[in-house]
Design an enzyme around this catalytic site. Sequence first.
Site, PDB file in Angstrom:
ATOM      1  N   ARG A  30      -9.489  -2.863  -5.812  1.00  0.00           N
ATOM      2  CA  ARG A  30      -9.111  -2.499  -4.453  1.00  0.00           C
ATOM      3  C   ARG A  30      -9.073  -3.744  -3.586  1.00  0.00           C
ATOM      4  NH1 ARG A  30      -7.332   1.498  -5.593  1.00  0.00           N
ATOM      5  NH2 ARG A  30      -7.704   3.623  -4.907  1.00  0.00           N
ATOM      6  N   HIS A  82       0.482  -3.119  -6.181  1.00  0.00           N
ATOM      7  CA  HIS A  82      -0.404  -1.980  -6.496  1.00  0.00           C
ATOM      8  C   HIS A  82       0.263  -1.034  -7.508  1.00  0.00           C
ATOM      9  CE1 HIS A  82      -3.930   0.550  -4.747  1.00  0.00           C
ATOM     10  NE2 HIS A  82      -3.720   0.842  -6.024  1.00  0.00           N
ATOM     11  N   GLU A  86      -3.193  -4.151   2.507  1.00  0.00           N
ATOM     12  CA  GLU A  86      -1.897  -3.898   1.893  1.00  0.00           C
ATOM     13  C   GLU A  86      -1.213  -2.691   2.555  1.00  0.00           C
ATOM     14  OE1 GLU A  86      -3.550  -3.192  -2.117  1.00  0.00           O
ATOM     15  OE2 GLU A  86      -2.768  -1.140  -1.983  1.00  0.00           O
TER      16      GLU A  86
HETATM   17  C1  8YV Z   1      -2.961   4.868  -7.250  1.00  0.00           C
HETATM   18  C2  8YV Z   1      -5.112   3.617  -7.706  1.00  0.00           C
HETATM   19  O1  8YV Z   1      -1.670   4.883  -7.719  1.00  0.00           O
HETATM   20  O2  8YV Z   1      -5.958   5.472  -8.843  1.00  0.00           O
HETATM   21  C3  8YV Z   1      -6.182   4.570  -8.046  1.00  0.00           C
HETATM   22  O3  8YV Z   1      -7.295   4.431  -7.526  1.00  0.00           O
HETATM   23  O4  8YV Z   1      -5.354   2.605  -7.148  1.00  0.00           O
HETATM   24  C4  8YV Z   1      -3.711   3.898  -8.118  1.00  0.00           C
HETATM   25  O5  8YV Z   1      -3.709   4.360  -9.424  1.00  0.00           O
HETATM   26  C5  8YV Z   1      -2.903   4.519  -5.810  1.00  0.00           C
HETATM   27  O6  8YV Z   1      -4.175   4.388  -5.288  1.00  0.00           O
HETATM   28  C6  8YV Z   1      -2.153   5.566  -5.007  1.00  0.00           C
HETATM   29  O7  8YV Z   1      -2.970   6.611  -4.650  1.00  0.00           O
END
Ligand code: 8YV
Length: 329
Positions: A235, A282, A264
């Site tokens: 993250r 991402h 972001e």
């Molecule tokens: C998501 C992610 O696509 O699952 C997670 O925590 O970071 C990604 O797989 C993104 O967060 C959109 O919700």
Amino acid sequence: MQKILVARPIFADVIERLKQHFEVEWNNGDVLSADELARRLADKDGALTAGDPIGAATLAAAPKLRVVSNMAVGYNNFDMAAFNAANVLGTNTPDVLNESTADFGWALMMAAARRIAESEHWLRAGHWQKWSYDGFLGVDLYGSTLGVIGMGRIGQALARRARGFNMRVVYHNRSRVAPEIEAGLNATYLPKAELLREADHVVLVLPYTAENHHTIGAAELAFMKPTATLTNIARGGIVDDAALAEALREKRIAAAGLDVFEGEPNLNPALLTVPNVVLTPHIASATERTRRAMANLAADNLIAGLGEGPRAGQPPNPINPEVIGRARS
Ligand code: 8YV
């Protein structure tokens, strides 16, 4: 029929599945502002989100809302204290993305170590005139030491990949994983500073929490080897992006691979000007199969959470199961 909001564009067939149980309002357009999201949730019983912030004010503006299903494993966009206070169930989508995300982390780490993006940009810009013995020298993965920070499901999937590269695996985690998992992965627990000193390639796979904010900042970057790489598939906010950009510019570490960023989709502009970083938007979980699995799991969670379908009342991935069956407050 109960009413739900799907806050983001997702696969149309998943919307059709949801329509079998709910009256569906679908935002198949731009990301909703906090005000617009709250306005649209005012009369809804449930919502499907993907990273949209949901806090006390949004919940207060949506008195009927009982379940919010996040299409992501990470749920730092949910204020869980507010969910618990309001007896709103939050759900997420773990496991289905482990392997795709680990594959991508591996790809970013390799791209950073072997300067793939940097050399490709150079080639596209027409700079390639001759082969040279010292062109784009990188660092090896094979036989090196992998440092995994955050040894959860995705961290373990990454560590399993290290076997084929004959890598030593060291890890750091809030708590040590079970001895049989350590043994299976041939992974050694180290305190964070020691891991940073020893690892050739550091990969971050930990959830974002207040306590994990800037897990990697200037002090931690200073522990790393000048030949080391850093990869963040976790993250934004886990790395101090400004400190990282500076360390990369001054070659205090060799390279980085980043899929997630502070603030972001707006990036720290300094990251765009350093060559030794691979930047992706991402997409670590972004394969057709995995994103479909995530969308369907998010739908399963919402359907069951709102008391519909064969698993009514027993959603597969409750974050705060203690609120199930409690009246909304
Ligand atoms: C998501 C992610 O696509 O699952 C997670 O925590 O970071 C990604 O797989 C993104 O967060 C959109 O919700």
